[in-house]
Write a protein that holds these residues in place. Sequence first.
Motif, short mmCIF file in Angstrom:
data_model
loop_
_atom_site.label_atom_id
_atom_site.label_comp_id
_atom_site.label_asym_id
_atom_site.label_seq_id
_atom_site.Cartn_x
_atom_site.Cartn_y
_atom_site.Cartn_z
N LEU A 49 -20.95 -10.89 -34.33
CA LEU A 49 -21.45 -11.84 -33.35
C LEU A 49 -22.39 -11.18 -32.35
O LEU A 49 -23.44 -11.73 -32.01
N THR A 50 -22.01 -9.98 -31.88
CA THR A 50 -22.87 -9.26 -30.94
C THR A 50 -24.21 -8.93 -31.59
O THR A 50 -25.26 -9.07 -30.96
N THR A 51 -24.18 -8.51 -32.84
CA THR A 51 -25.41 -8.18 -33.56
C THR A 51 -26.31 -9.40 -33.68
O THR A 51 -27.52 -9.33 -33.45
N GLN A 52 -25.72 -10.54 -34.03
CA GLN A 52 -26.50 -11.77 -34.16
C GLN A 52 -27.12 -12.18 -32.82
O GLN A 52 -28.28 -12.62 -32.77
N GLU A 53 -26.35 -12.04 -31.75
CA GLU A 53 -26.85 -12.40 -30.41
C GLU A 53 -28.02 -11.50 -30.01
O GLU A 53 -29.01 -11.97 -29.43
#
Length: 204
Positions: A49-53
């Motif tokens: 999720l952090t990577t996508q954000e």
Amino acid sequence: MIDYSTYDDQALMRVISGGDGSDAAFSVLYNRYAGSLYKNIFRLTKDVLTTQEIIQDVFERFWKARERIDADQGIDNYLFISARNAVYDHQRKVIKDRTLLSQLQHAAQASFTDDRDRTAEDILQEQLGLLRRAIDNLPPQRKRVFELCRIEGKSYREVCEELGLSMGTVKDHMAKGQKSVRDYLSGHGEVALILIVLLDSLAD
């Protein structure tokens, strides 16, 4: 319909910054680099999720700055440097958030040891709610400047670049925002005292 996938980076940038077809050309550029960026960012964050954000943030910033980007300097280089900086910003924010939460929890335990009906977590949530309401009371632009500096931990110079404001304007917003938030917290008794001390300690 034009097949922008046959365009090199420089040609894509001319379309992206020129208007007509910019959305389609931008999608091609996104698909060209998103996969590689994902691998590099995930290697550092270890979180999907952090990577996508971060990827979304990188391309949003790219889009906003598209008219100022020099394609001859290398789009791939620009994106990967931007992604690296975004990861560092995220890591700084995580560290700062953890430190602030830890300080609030310890302070809550020390200040309310006689209050057996409330846990430190209850007090912490009340404090964070107060802080959120104090920030939400600020005018929109001042609120954004305050959040970027105090919540996200960005420097004044970074905020100037992100919002397109002068250093004097950012400093003015922060001085007035700090006072407004402090005044709001001052009217909420003992539970807000710790927040006021921490807020003052973060002041530039």
